[in-house]
Design an enzyme around this catalytic site. Structure first.
Site, PDB file in Angstrom:
ATOM      1  N   TYR A 297       0.840  -1.199   0.000  1.00  0.00           N
ATOM      2  CA  TYR A 297       0.000   0.000   0.000  1.00  0.00           C
ATOM      3  C   TYR A 297       0.870   1.242   0.000  1.00  0.00           C
ATOM      4  CZ  TYR A 297      -4.329   2.571   1.036  1.00  0.00           C
ATOM      5  OH  TYR A 297      -5.429   3.391   0.979  1.00  0.00           O
ATOM      6  N   TYR A 341      -5.766   5.366  -7.226  1.00  0.00           N
ATOM      7  CA  TYR A 341      -6.010   5.275  -5.785  1.00  0.00           C
ATOM      8  C   TYR A 341      -7.417   4.744  -5.575  1.00  0.00           C
ATOM      9  CZ  TYR A 341      -6.650   6.838  -0.934  1.00  0.00           C
ATOM     10  OH  TYR A 341      -6.909   6.897   0.413  1.00  0.00           O
TER      11      TYR A 341
END
Length: 390
Positions: A297, A341
């Site tokens: 991430y 995103y």
């Protein structure tokens, strides 16, 4: 699952379908429509129909409730529905929840989804605005009055301490940005397709909150992503090679807050990701040497470095060199810095593609993929693997 013992979930469920909308800065349609498009695409990919689905899992901070998505997508009765808290920390936990439901017989086919207009609509990067008081948010009262209003400002505190502790410069963070954008440049689905960067480009990008520059911060994206989870046995009868859920874990550390855990003894690590790492290694029986691809991430570059260190790929303070030397393929879709995103859900999809052999940046022989969810918040992670018996 316990933070002290091996759990029994591994190997009992698999991701069998992935689907997404295009990734853009202005989708021109509702978040519900994005969710439904992604769900239908994932079901088509899995060779299943809406009538096969009996479970849905999504995030909080989501405007498309499970029952509304079910109705709009043509899904009938549901025996399982669930939401995971803490923003991007939920990404891998949605898959864990789906696997738990499948393994226990509560549901047979569960779809996990995330969809938002995070660029053209509400932008998480705009920071805290007009929030209703609640107990969990009390911690923000120690940071907001002093100007720490955005996710970038919260991460910058830990990032500055990391550089100070290990005698590094912000070039350490640039290594992550360069690698992500290298892979994004060859990914047609990525927003930054065809646009790699150099360390010089990183150093020339404007400050957001020192020591974070523009190129240390992920995009804000409109789009949707969905994943289909079912049993390994059923997966073997479906058209795509399954991505077996070898291990799945959630983690929250001591003195945990949402992005503002500044009162711990040490700001240079991610204790919540340490909880996840220990459980994934314990349950899978693997070590860092057994991982072929890492999908970590990357809402902000510094926390990619600390994740590598928490998982034991390298020692504290050594992750920038680890990334620069490309000892482990990282974020082969371009990550949230380069592709989109989507709160990490597109990263799970890339892990599945690597195991199928269908990634645009395919790593030869990839059989075990580590995927992580949001950092700085209570979080989650997965180890996905090829079906060795299929």
């Amino acid at each position: 699952m316990s933070v002290r013992t091996r759990d029994s979930l591994g190997g009992r469920a698999a991701v069998v379908g992935i689907g997404a909308t295009e990734f853009s800065k202005d989708s021109g349609r509702s978040e519900l429509r994005l969710a439904v498009e992604a769900v239908r695409a994932a079901l088509d990919d899995a060779g299943l129909t809406p009538g096969d689905v009996d479970g849905l899992v999504t995030f909080t901070m989501d405007t498309s409730p499970e029952i509304t998505v079910a109705q709009a997508a043509g899904i009938g009765e549901l025996s399982f529905f669930s939401r995971i808290h803490y923003g991007g920390g939920a990404a891998c936990a949605t898959v864990q929840q789906a696997a738990l439901a499948v393994a226990s017989g509560v549901a047979e086919v569960v779809v996990c989804y995330r969809a938002f207009n995070e660029r053209s609509g509400r932008r998480f990067g705009s920071g805290v605005q007009r929030r209703v008081p609640f107990a969990e948010g009390a911690a923000l009262g120690w940071a907001l009055p002093f100007g720490l209003l955005t996710p970038a400002s919260w991460v910058a505190m830990a990032a500055q301490r990391y550089l100070h502790t290990y005698g590094l410069t912000s070039e350490a963070f640039g290594q992550v940005a360069v690698v992500d954008r290298k892979y994004a440049a060859t990914n047609p689905a990525a927003y930054f397709h065809g646009r790699p960067i150099t360390l010089a480009d990183h150093a020339a990008s404007r400050w957001i909150v020192e020591p974070l520059r523009l190129l240390d911060c992920c995009q804000e994206t409109d789009g949707g992503q969905a994943l289909v989870v079912t049993s390994v046995e059923r997966a073997r009868d479906l058209p795509r090679p399954p991505a077996v859920i070898v291990a799945a874990a959630q983690g929250a550390g001591r003195a945990q807050e949402q992005m503002t855990s500044f009162y711990r003894d040490d700001l240079t690590g991610l204790p919540e990701m340490s909880v996840v790492a220990r459980q994934l290694w314990r349950t899978s029986g693997l070590t860092p040497a057994g991982i072929d691809v890492g999908i970590l991430y990357d809402h902000f570059t510094p926390f990619v470095l600390t994740q590598l260190e928490e998982f034991g790929f390298c020692k504290p303070g050594e992750a920038a060199d680890f990334v620069a030397e490309e000892r482990l393929p990282l974020n082969t879709h371009g990550g949230q810095l380069g592709e989109a995103y989507l709160h990490g859900m597109n990263g799970v999809a890339e892990g599945v593609r690597q195991l199928r052999g269908s990634s645009v940046n395919q790593i030869p022989g990839a059989r075990r993929v580590l995927v992580t969810a949001g950092t700085g918040v209570p979080t989650s992670g997965l180890i996905l693997g090829s079906d060795d018996r299929g």
